[in-house]
Design a protein around this motif. Structure first.
Motif, short mmCIF file in Angstrom:
data_model
loop_
_atom_site.label_atom_id
_atom_site.label_comp_id
_atom_site.label_asym_id
_atom_site.label_seq_id
_atom_site.Cartn_x
_atom_site.Cartn_y
_atom_site.Cartn_z
N SER A 59 -62.60 49.66 22.68
CA SER A 59 -62.78 50.95 22.52
C SER A 59 -64.00 51.07 21.83
O SER A 59 -64.34 50.68 20.75
CB SER A 59 -61.63 51.77 22.06
N PHE A 60 -65.06 51.95 22.36
CA PHE A 60 -66.55 51.90 21.59
C PHE A 60 -67.02 53.15 22.23
O PHE A 60 -66.90 53.51 23.03
CB PHE A 60 -67.40 50.58 21.89
N THR A 61 -68.37 53.65 21.29
CA THR A 61 -69.05 54.63 21.65
C THR A 61 -70.34 54.03 21.77
O THR A 61 -70.98 53.39 21.00
CB THR A 61 -68.98 55.66 20.50
N TYR A 62 -71.07 54.29 22.91
CA TYR A 62 -72.28 53.69 23.30
C TYR A 62 -73.32 54.64 23.69
O TYR A 62 -72.90 55.72 24.32
CB TYR A 62 -72.12 52.55 24.24
N LYS A 63 -74.70 54.23 23.66
CA LYS A 63 -75.63 55.05 24.38
C LYS A 63 -76.31 54.00 25.41
O LYS A 63 -76.48 52.73 25.14
CB LYS A 63 -76.64 55.34 23.30
N ALA A 64 -76.57 54.60 26.34
CA ALA A 64 -77.26 53.64 27.54
C ALA A 64 -78.88 53.09 27.06
O ALA A 64 -79.06 52.04 27.57
CB ALA A 64 -77.40 54.41 28.85
N VAL A 74 -73.06 44.37 31.71
CA VAL A 74 -73.38 45.70 31.75
C VAL A 74 -74.25 46.34 30.92
O VAL A 74 -75.43 46.93 31.22
CB VAL A 74 -72.01 46.67 31.49
N PHE A 75 -74.42 45.80 29.81
CA PHE A 75 -75.30 46.39 28.83
C PHE A 75 -76.48 45.68 28.69
O PHE A 75 -77.58 45.81 28.29
CB PHE A 75 -74.70 45.88 27.24
N SER A 83 -82.32 46.58 30.81
CA SER A 83 -83.19 46.30 31.76
C SER A 83 -83.60 47.74 32.28
O SER A 83 -84.73 47.87 32.91
CB SER A 83 -83.05 45.29 32.60
N LYS A 84 -82.57 48.44 32.60
CA LYS A 84 -82.73 49.66 33.25
C LYS A 84 -83.21 50.73 32.57
O LYS A 84 -83.86 52.11 32.96
CB LYS A 84 -81.59 50.39 33.63
#
Lengths: 300, 353
Positions: free
Chosen positions: A219-224, A283-284, A289-290
């Motif tokens: 479980s984590f909170t992330y920013k793209a 994914v990260f 790269s995106k």
């Protein structure tokens, strides 16, 4: 009377039967001696003869052995590079061969399951790997009695070893080992992904990564994008199948009070799909790269 | 408005007195050699603040300065409890630990352990039963959690000076608890643990020691970690058999064969690894008297005799391992002694079969 007269021709003239008998006796003993002497000499002779034969035989045998050895040495020296002038003795040759076999046995651990015979049975080494990275190895020391038993092991306590051994150990050791291998490899893979996320992509995480021993709930909170105006998403990954390295349940939610724009909603759904299909750290990597592309979309 | 402020300050001061006293006593416990390390681990006082303190002064004055800093930072009971946990983690041998084993029902789903859910569930269960209870958590390595519980009653505030500790490794059936003074709260603690970790039953194991890490090694079966592989460089035969090879060749050991047998048997039972550390083994015997001689008063006794045999040692298992080689006991030792790590017990009740 005649007898007495004929005998008197031989030297001493003695009279009487007794004297005659005496003379006969000495004659007989003299003759006997003459006969024996060549016999004992012969015996000694023959004994010496056989000894000579033996020694000759031994000499020939040793000569043959030496010739054989020399031939072998010649044969092994022909396999060595021509500029090597060292003579390799047989001992060294065997030593090299033994080291070679040992190295092959040591290399077996790269196959994933390898073992070594012990006095009680076999000590099996299960090596784990994920995406070409070698990870931890685990051991199971088996006692090969009529019901096979585990003597001791290094399997982590949260892997269901009792369950697996109850199902398969008595009936099918191969299946037992393969199942254990499956669980351990999957655990190692999940752990690897979680570790990579924590270490390599800490900049993307808005808080600590929540995990458990089996790494089957993350479980984590992330920013793209680590910097920039993007809103954090909350991701919750469940791995209900302990033999897989990809999650079985993924929920990505938005942590804000205002409603999500359509682009954001699309992004959220896309991320969900990504987590389902790709290993976590990949994914990260794709987020990283995106990064530029997403910025462009925000501006427009 | 001003009146309200004054009231607030008054109330805040009141709370702080018990809390600051708790801080004072907790910090005072910490040995000077560990003070810096523990404070840094606590990470409540900043680096700058710590630099303003003179660590060379007398301990009482140092503690006073540190408590003042805590007050400046508006430290709460929660922060004090956290410091207490850290102190206990550094001094875990000061407590005696029991081991509990939990079990699930058959055919349970995969354990999707959520640490936050566990913590909130655990706290909720305790608070629902006991209004006055302080529950604090600190995450530890290997996905474990240290829980500190200060017990109160319906009418009394929690006693911060006699807390219970629980160490739980996620997704395992074992929990380690420091023997609480208040034994009446044990069932509630067990219930909270079981429900929060999604187990069905909890049972106290007959295993107790000061050495938490040894208890963990025993129940997790981590004490024997030597394995034969093709990669190991030390061949097993090189172990010396305890007989000095360099001894004068004119001296012969008369019972060399027996000595070697004893060494071999000891090695088979105890292995080559360091034994987990326990301080005692206790045997409660309830057996009828057995005698070779016929007659005698005790032979006719129907009731079993009750007695308690206790073996104590700074390192019990190493001591047992050295008994036979030292010639004090026959090899192999009684299985009642050698089964201790395998069975995970150091309390035994022996009755006639």
């Amino acid at each position: 009377m005649e007898l007495a007269n004929t005998l008197s021709q031989d030297g001493e003239s003695r009279r009487g039967v007794l004297a005659h008998l005496e003379r006969l006796e000495t004659q007989v003993s003299r003759c006997r001696k003459k006969l024996e002497e060549p016999q004992s000499a012969q015996a000694v002779e023959s004994a010496l003869g056989t000894r000579i034969h033996e020694l000759r035989r031994l000499r020939d045998k040793l000569r043959a052995e030496v010739k054989q050895h020399q031939a072998r040495v010649k044969a092994s020296t022909t396999n060595v590079e021509p500029d090597q002038t060292l003579e390799i003795t047989e001992q060294e040759f065997l030593k090299r061969k033994r080291e070679n076999v040992k190295a092959i046995l040591q290399a077996y651990r790269f196959t994933g399951i390898s073992g070594k015979l012990t006095s009680r049975g076999v000590c099996v080494c299960i090596g784990t790997a994920f995406e070409g990275n070698l990870l931890d190895s685990y051991f199971v020391d088996l006692v090969m009695q009529k019901p096979p038993q585990i003597h001791h092991h290094s399997i982590p306590v949260f892997i269901p070893l009792e369950e697996i051994s109850a199902k398969y150990l008595q009936t099918n050791i191969q299946h037992f080992l393969f199942t254990l291998c499956e669980y351990l490899n999957a655990y190692s893979g999940r752990k690897y992904q979680a570790d990579r996320l924590q270490s390599d992509f800490a900049a993307f995480l808005a808080g600590p990564l929540q995990r458990n021993s089996l790494c089957n709930l993350l479980s984590f909170t992330y920013k793209a994008e680590p910097e920039g105006q993007s809103f954090p998403f909350c991701a919750r990954l469940l791995y209900k199948d302990l033999t897989t390295t990809l999650p079985t349940d993924v929920t990505v939610t938005y942590q804000g009070t205002d409603a999500l724009s359509t682009t954001r909603e699309e992004q959220r759904a896309a991320h969900e799909n990504l987590f389902f299909t790709k290993p976590l750290h990949q994914v990260f990597t794709s987020f990283a790269s995106k990064g530029d592309k997403l910025d462009m979309s925000l501006v427009s | 408005m001003r009146r309200e402020l004054a009231g607030d300050v008054g109330r805040a001061k009141e709370m702080d007195e018990t809390v600051s006293e708790f801080f004072r006593r907790t910090i005072l416990k910490i040995p000077m050699t560990e003070m810096m390390t523990i404070l840094k681990t606590w990470n409540f006082l900043s680096e700058n603040q710590l630099q303003t303190v003179n660590f060379r002064q007398r301990k009482e004055s140092l503690v006073q300065d540190l408590v003042l800093l805590c007050e400046e930072n508006r430290a709460s009971l929660k922060d004090a409890a956290l410091l207490d946990i850290i102190y206990t983690q550094f001094h875990r041998h000061q407590k005696v630990w029991d081991v509990f084993q939990m079990s699930k029902g058959p055919g349970e789903d995969i354990d999707l352990f959520d640490m936050e859910q566990f913590k909130s569930s655990f706290k909720k269960i305790l608070k629902r039963a006991l209004k006055n209870v302080t529950v604090s958590f600190r995450d530890a390595e290997e996905n474990a959690v240290w829980i500190r519980i200060a017990w109160g009653t319906q009418y009394r505030k929690p006693n911060q000076y006699k807390p219970a500790y629980v160490v739980y490794y996620s997704q395992t059936p074992y929990a380690f608890t420091s023997s609480s003074q208040l034994k009446s709260n044990l069932p509630l603690l067990g219930q909270a643990l079981t429900i929060a970790s999604k187990h069905h039953q909890i049972v106290k194991m007959d295993l107790r020691s000061r050495y938490l890490d040894s208890l963990k090694a025993i129940v997790f079966k981590q004490y024997n970690q030597t394995f034969e592989t093709h990669n190991s460089t030390t061949p097993l035969q090189e172990r010396s058999l305890g007989l000095d090879i360099n001894m004068d060749s004119r001296i012969i050991h008369e019972n060399k064969i027996e000595k070697e047998r004893v060494q071999r048997v000891t090695q088979e039972i105890f292995g080559d690894y360091p034994q987990p550390r326990l301080e005692f083994a206790q045997y409660k015997l309830e057996t009828k008297f057995k005698s070779d001689l016929n007659g005698g008063i005790l032979a006719e006794r129907e009731e079993p005799l009750r007695c308690l045999v206790k073996f104590s040692s700074p390192h019990l298992l190493e001591a047992l391992k050295s008994l036979a080689p030292a010639g004090i006991a026959d090899a192999p030792l009684s299985p009642l002694l050698t089964c201790i790590p395998n069975k995970g017990m150091n309390y035994f009740k022996i009755r006639d079969k």
